[in-house]
Motif scaffolding. Structure first.
Motif, PDB file in Angstrom:
ATOM      1  N   SER A 114     -44.009 -10.596  -1.428  1.00 19.13           N
ATOM      2  CA  SER A 114     -44.521 -10.788  -0.068  1.00 19.13           C
ATOM      3  C   SER A 114     -45.964 -11.290  -0.060  1.00 19.13           C
ATOM      4  N   ILE A 115     -46.622 -11.265  -1.204  1.00 24.01           N
ATOM      5  CA  ILE A 115     -48.036 -11.665  -1.279  1.00 24.01           C
ATOM      6  C   ILE A 115     -48.119 -13.166  -1.541  1.00 24.01           C
ATOM      7  N   ASP A 116     -48.786 -13.882  -0.673  1.00 22.12           N
ATOM      8  CA  ASP A 116     -48.921 -15.330  -0.820  1.00 22.12           C
ATOM      9  C   ASP A 116     -50.224 -15.645  -1.569  1.00 22.12           C
ATOM     10  N   PHE A 117     -50.192 -15.439  -2.882  1.00 24.67           N
ATOM     11  CA  PHE A 117     -51.392 -15.633  -3.699  1.00 24.67           C
ATOM     12  C   PHE A 117     -51.942 -17.051  -3.567  1.00 24.67           C
ATOM     13  N   LYS A 118     -51.062 -18.033  -3.525  1.00 24.44           N
ATOM     14  CA  LYS A 118     -51.485 -19.434  -3.517  1.00 24.44           C
ATOM     15  C   LYS A 118     -52.356 -19.770  -2.314  1.00 24.44           C
ATOM     16  N   SER A 119     -51.898 -19.408  -1.113  1.00 25.14           N
ATOM     17  CA  SER A 119     -52.661 -19.746   0.088  1.00 25.14           C
ATOM     18  C   SER A 119     -53.947 -18.934   0.184  1.00 25.14           C
ATOM     19  N   LEU A 120     -53.926 -17.693  -0.300  1.00 22.63           N
ATOM     20  CA  LEU A 120     -55.134 -16.858  -0.273  1.00 22.63           C
ATOM     21  C   LEU A 120     -56.222 -17.437  -1.169  1.00 22.63           C
ATOM     22  N   LYS A 121     -55.829 -17.918  -2.343  1.00 26.84           N
ATOM     23  CA  LYS A 121     -56.809 -18.455  -3.289  1.00 26.84           C
ATOM     24  C   LYS A 121     -57.347 -19.816  -2.851  1.00 26.84           C
ATOM     25  N   LYS A 122     -56.610 -20.541  -2.029  1.00 26.28           N
ATOM     26  CA  LYS A 122     -57.049 -21.872  -1.583  1.00 26.28           C
ATOM     27  C   LYS A 122     -58.119 -21.802  -0.496  1.00 26.28           C
ATOM     28  N   ASN A 123     -58.159 -20.711   0.258  1.00 27.24           N
ATOM     29  CA  ASN A 123     -59.082 -20.604   1.385  1.00 27.24           C
ATOM     30  C   ASN A 123     -60.418 -20.023   0.923  1.00 27.24           C
ATOM     31  N   GLN A 124     -61.487 -20.789   1.072  1.00 28.51           N
ATOM     32  CA  GLN A 124     -62.813 -20.376   0.613  1.00 28.51           C
ATOM     33  C   GLN A 124     -63.412 -19.240   1.441  1.00 28.51           C
ATOM     34  N   ASN A 125     -62.827 -18.950   2.588  1.00 30.46           N
ATOM     35  CA  ASN A 125     -63.331 -17.864   3.435  1.00 30.46           C
ATOM     36  C   ASN A 125     -62.719 -16.510   3.069  1.00 30.46           C
ATOM     37  N   ILE A 126     -61.805 -16.512   2.100  1.00 25.29           N
ATOM     38  CA  ILE A 126     -61.052 -15.300   1.758  1.00 25.29           C
ATOM     39  C   ILE A 126     -61.457 -14.766   0.390  1.00 25.29           C
ATOM     40  N   VAL A 127     -61.632 -13.457   0.306  1.00 25.66           N
ATOM     41  CA  VAL A 127     -61.784 -12.754  -0.966  1.00 25.66           C
ATOM     42  C   VAL A 127     -60.499 -11.973  -1.204  1.00 25.66           C
ATOM     43  N   LEU A 128     -59.877 -12.191  -2.350  1.00 30.16           N
ATOM     44  CA  LEU A 128     -58.627 -11.516  -2.709  1.00 30.16           C
ATOM     45  C   LEU A 128     -58.916 -10.453  -3.759  1.00 30.16           C
ATOM     46  N   SER A 129     -58.522  -9.219  -3.465  1.00 33.27           N
ATOM     47  CA  SER A 129     -58.731  -8.103  -4.388  1.00 33.27           C
ATOM     48  C   SER A 129     -57.395  -7.433  -4.674  1.00 33.27           C
ATOM     49  N   THR A 130     -57.108  -7.199  -5.960  1.00 31.99           N
ATOM     50  CA  THR A 130     -55.877  -6.509  -6.335  1.00 31.99           C
ATOM     51  C   THR A 130     -56.175  -5.408  -7.344  1.00 31.99           C
ATOM     52  N   THR A 131     -55.361  -4.370  -7.318  1.00 32.81           N
ATOM     53  CA  THR A 131     -55.400  -3.336  -8.344  1.00 32.81           C
ATOM     54  C   THR A 131     -54.015  -3.204  -8.942  1.00 32.81           C
ATOM     55  N   ARG A 132     -53.950  -2.792 -10.196  1.00 33.71           N
ATOM     56  CA  ARG A 132     -52.659  -2.676 -10.866  1.00 33.71           C
ATOM     57  C   ARG A 132     -51.817  -1.568 -10.237  1.00 33.71           C
ATOM     58  N   PHE A 133     -52.474  -0.449  -9.907  1.00 40.76           N
ATOM     59  CA  PHE A 133     -51.796   0.674  -9.275  1.00 40.76           C
ATOM     60  C   PHE A 133     -52.407   0.935  -7.900  1.00 40.76           C
ATOM     61  N   GLY A 134     -51.739   1.757  -7.096  1.00 46.18           N
ATOM     62  CA  GLY A 134     -52.292   2.094  -5.791  1.00 46.18           C
ATOM     63  C   GLY A 134     -51.256   2.448  -4.749  1.00 46.18           C
ATOM     64  N   SER A 135     -49.975   2.138  -5.018  1.00 48.48           N
ATOM     65  CA  SER A 135     -48.903   2.427  -4.070  1.00 48.48           C
ATOM     66  C   SER A 135     -49.191   1.758  -2.725  1.00 48.48           C
ATOM     67  N   HIS A 136     -48.879   2.413  -1.614  1.00 46.30           N
ATOM     68  CA  HIS A 136     -49.058   1.788  -0.300  1.00 46.30           C
ATOM     69  C   HIS A 136     -49.927   2.663   0.591  1.00 46.30           C
ATOM     70  N   LEU A 137     -51.145   2.208   0.837  1.00 42.47           N
ATOM     71  CA  LEU A 137     -52.105   2.854   1.735  1.00 42.47           C
ATOM     72  C   LEU A 137     -52.548   4.240   1.277  1.00 42.47           C
ATOM     73  N   CYS A 138     -52.363   4.575   0.036  1.00 39.55           N
ATOM     74  CA  CYS A 138     -52.777   5.917  -0.397  1.00 39.55           C
ATOM     75  C   CYS A 138     -53.547   5.873  -1.717  1.00 39.55           C
ATOM     76  N   CYS A 139     -53.531   4.738  -2.393  1.00 39.85           N
ATOM     77  CA  CYS A 139     -54.312   4.542  -3.616  1.00 39.85           C
ATOM     78  C   CYS A 139     -54.041   5.582  -4.686  1.00 39.85           C
ATOM     79  N   PHE A 140     -52.774   5.979  -4.837  1.00 34.48           N
ATOM     80  CA  PHE A 140     -52.400   6.762  -6.004  1.00 34.48           C
ATOM     81  C   PHE A 140     -52.535   5.875  -7.236  1.00 34.48           C
ATOM     82  N   ASP A 141     -52.883   6.467  -8.372  1.00 29.32           N
ATOM     83  CA  ASP A 141     -52.941   5.696  -9.612  1.00 29.32           C
ATOM     84  C   ASP A 141     -51.524   5.445 -10.113  1.00 29.32           C
ATOM     85  N   ASN A 142     -50.847   6.505 -10.491  1.00 26.71           N
ATOM     86  CA  ASN A 142     -49.483   6.375 -11.002  1.00 26.71           C
ATOM     87  C   ASN A 142     -48.852   7.757 -11.009  1.00 26.71           C
ATOM     88  N   TYR A 143     -47.666   7.888 -10.448  1.00 28.08           N
ATOM     89  CA  TYR A 143     -46.996   9.188 -10.395  1.00 28.08           C
ATOM     90  C   TYR A 143     -46.668   9.724 -11.785  1.00 28.08           C
TER      91      TYR A 143
END
Length: 265
Positions: A232-261
């Protein structure tokens, strides 16, 4: 509203929760508390049919693509507090609506900057993920909460939906227990003129409006997000726009930032 008496001249942060959520959620409470400490005033948007409001003022259910709901609040706050800078944060579906609005508004956007946390940019891909991940468990849990949130309004919705859309929602909500099937049976039919559920999900997706974003905007994703899924993540369009900063983490689940169960440390 949460007004910051210690910093009356501070800017305003508009905060949009995820689906089936409101300002009472823990992640919303924690985020708003931190924003207040940074000198902001806070405005939380209460999605349709939620926030403990006993009377629905419109027959529309919450939709991931209704950017007009966000724009209405932004317009109101910008007029009421014309002397203050406006910022906005959207979580999950709230982030998708925010990204869509900012992209559509372009240079005329009234926000100084925006933050979109884990938005389902390609909403049709998120639906696929919900149906398949953990044997559809997330789809079922989300659908159950949708039903419980709206069961108090079924008497209000039933005559309107039966007259306008030939839908018997009293049966539909009970018959279609999952979030995706509720959308297929009810939600897409009452949210504009869409040819199919897929057409509805594509029109709800923010990925088609990323190019139009003209203000500084941060997008954050956890790559192990079990809800929206990486597709669902559109990496291509996010990286093309100079007004956007894209940040990702390897773990985090959804809206709770768990590391890993499954980690011991």
């Amino acid at each position: 509203w949460a007004w910051n008496d210690h910093c009356p001249e501070g800017p305003i942060m508009i905060v949009i929760p995820g689906i089936n959520n409101d300002s009472s959620e823990i992640y919303m409470q924690n985020y708003c508390r931190q924003i207040l400490e940074k000198g902001f005033h806070v405005v939380c948007i209460g999605p349709r049919g939620q926030q403990g409001i006993n009377q629905m003022t419109s027959p529309l259910l919450v939709s991931p693509g209704r950017d007009s709901d966000i724009r209405e609040v932004v317009d109101y706050v910008s007029i009421k507090y014309a002397d203050k800078d406006l910022y906005a944060t959207g979580f999950s579906i709230g982030g998708n609506m925010l990204a869509k609005m900012v992209g559509i508004d372009g240079h005329s956007c009234k926000l100084k900057a925006a933050y979109c946390s884990q938005p389902p940019m390609k909403y049709w891909e998120t639906t696929k993920n919900l149906r398949s991940k953990y044997y559809g468990f997330m789809d079922y849990v989300t659908g159950l909460k949708i039903y419980k949130l709206h069961e108090n309004y079924i008497d209000i919705l039933s005559p309107i939906y039966k007259k306008n859309y030939c839908l018997d929602v009293s049966k539909s909500f009970k018959k279609y227990e999952r979030a995706s099937t509720i959308e297929d049976a009810v939600v897409y039919k009452v949210n504009g003129n869409h040819r199919s559920p897929l057409d509805y999900r594509r029109s709800s997706s923010s990925c088609f409006h990323i190019e139009g974003i003209k203000i500084p905007t941060l997008f954050y994703f956890a790559l192990d997000d079990p809800l929206i899924g990486q597709n669902s993540i559109d990496f291509k369009s996010l990286k093309k726009n100079q007004n956007i900063v894209l940040s990702t983490t390897r773990f985090g689940s959804h809206l709770c930032c768990f590391d890993n169960y499954f980690r011991n440390s």
